[in-house]
Enzyme design. Structure first.
Site, PDB file in Angstrom:
ATOM      1  N   CYS A  77       0.865  -1.241  -0.087  1.00 55.66           N
ATOM      2  CA  CYS A  77      -0.018  -0.065  -0.018  1.00 55.66           C
ATOM      3  C   CYS A  77       0.867   1.301  -0.125  1.00 55.66           C
ATOM      4  CB  CYS A  77      -1.129  -0.265   1.116  1.00 55.66           C
ATOM      5  SG  CYS A  77      -2.344   1.173   1.163  1.00 55.66           S
ATOM      6  N   HIS A 175      -3.983  -4.767  -0.172  1.00 58.77           N
ATOM      7  CA  HIS A 175      -3.614  -5.381   1.128  1.00 58.77           C
ATOM      8  C   HIS A 175      -3.650  -6.986   1.078  1.00 58.77           C
ATOM      9  CE1 HIS A 175      -3.152  -1.820   3.580  1.00 58.77           C
ATOM     10  NE2 HIS A 175      -3.964  -1.313   2.849  1.00 58.77           N
ATOM     11  N   GLU A 177      -2.612  -9.040   3.277  1.00 60.94           N
ATOM     12  CA  GLU A 177      -2.946  -9.541   4.270  1.00 60.94           C
ATOM     13  C   GLU A 177      -4.623  -9.514   4.663  1.00 60.94           C
ATOM     14  OE1 GLU A 177      -2.549  -5.168   5.275  1.00 60.94           O
ATOM     15  OE2 GLU A 177      -1.786  -6.593   3.889  1.00 60.94           O
TER      16      GLU A 177
END
Length: 194
Positions: A77, A175, A177
């Protein structure tokens, strides 16, 4: 394998750490130069505003360390955006790893772009096993235009770089994650990069 998440005060570092734990790996949070240099893989996260994040990097002298790293580095990001030449956000000079300038989406679309989006034009081993038009999770108002270093594309108002790569440096606008199984696959692929 030693995984270091650079902890410079700008990032959702705990969620990244937990993502690696779900994959069976322990990641260390650090801004210590010696520890970062001895890592096998480095994650450069970032959430927040570009100019203040660069100030924190300069304060800890990580702005000179990161471009010199020789092991695989993954910017996430804002981390990816800071690896670019510059950003319109706060009129910020970046680390200059990727030869592209980050710009803001126009006022014709709602910003930030929040949510799931398709990822296409996948290149390099970072996307091994990821299917064209799989979905990834994004939250951003600024983007890296398409360039010779683009290795994945997404679209919001116009096509932009969802991921960049140059030498041992990789960056993803999304992202991983928070991108479910697709994100986990991308993180595992990063760990397998030599």
């Amino acid at each position: 394998m030693k995984i270091v998440i650079i902890n410079y005060g700008a990032g959702n570092i705990q969620s990244i750490k937990f993502a690696f734990e779900r994959l069976g790996y322990e990641a260390v949070l650090s801004q210590d130069e010696a520890e970062i240099k001895t890592a096998d893989k480095i994650i450069f996260p970032g959430v927040g505003e570009a100019s203040s994040a660069m100030r924190m990097l300069r304060k800890s002298r990580l702005d000179t360390l990161i471009p010199q790293l020789t092991q695989p580095v993954l910017g996430i990001c804002l981390g990816m955006q800071l690896m670019c030449h510059s950003s319109e956000e706060g009129n910020t000079t970046g680390l200059g790893i990727f030869d592209v300038d980050v710009v803001k989406f126009s006022n014709k679309v709602k910003v930030p772009q929040i949510g799931w989006n398709e990822i296409t034009n996948l290149k390099t081993g970072l996307f091994k096993g990821v299917t064209e038009k799989d979905h990834i999770y994004l939250v951003h108002s600024f983007y890296a235009p398409l360039s010779k270093e683009t290795i994945a594309t997404s679209e919001y108002e116009l096509p932009y770089s969802a991921a960049l790569a140059k030498d041992n440096f990789y960056g993803v606008q999304f992202h991983p994650e928070k991108s479910s199984l697709v994100g986990e696959k991308i993180l595992m692929n990063f760990l397998s990069i030599k």
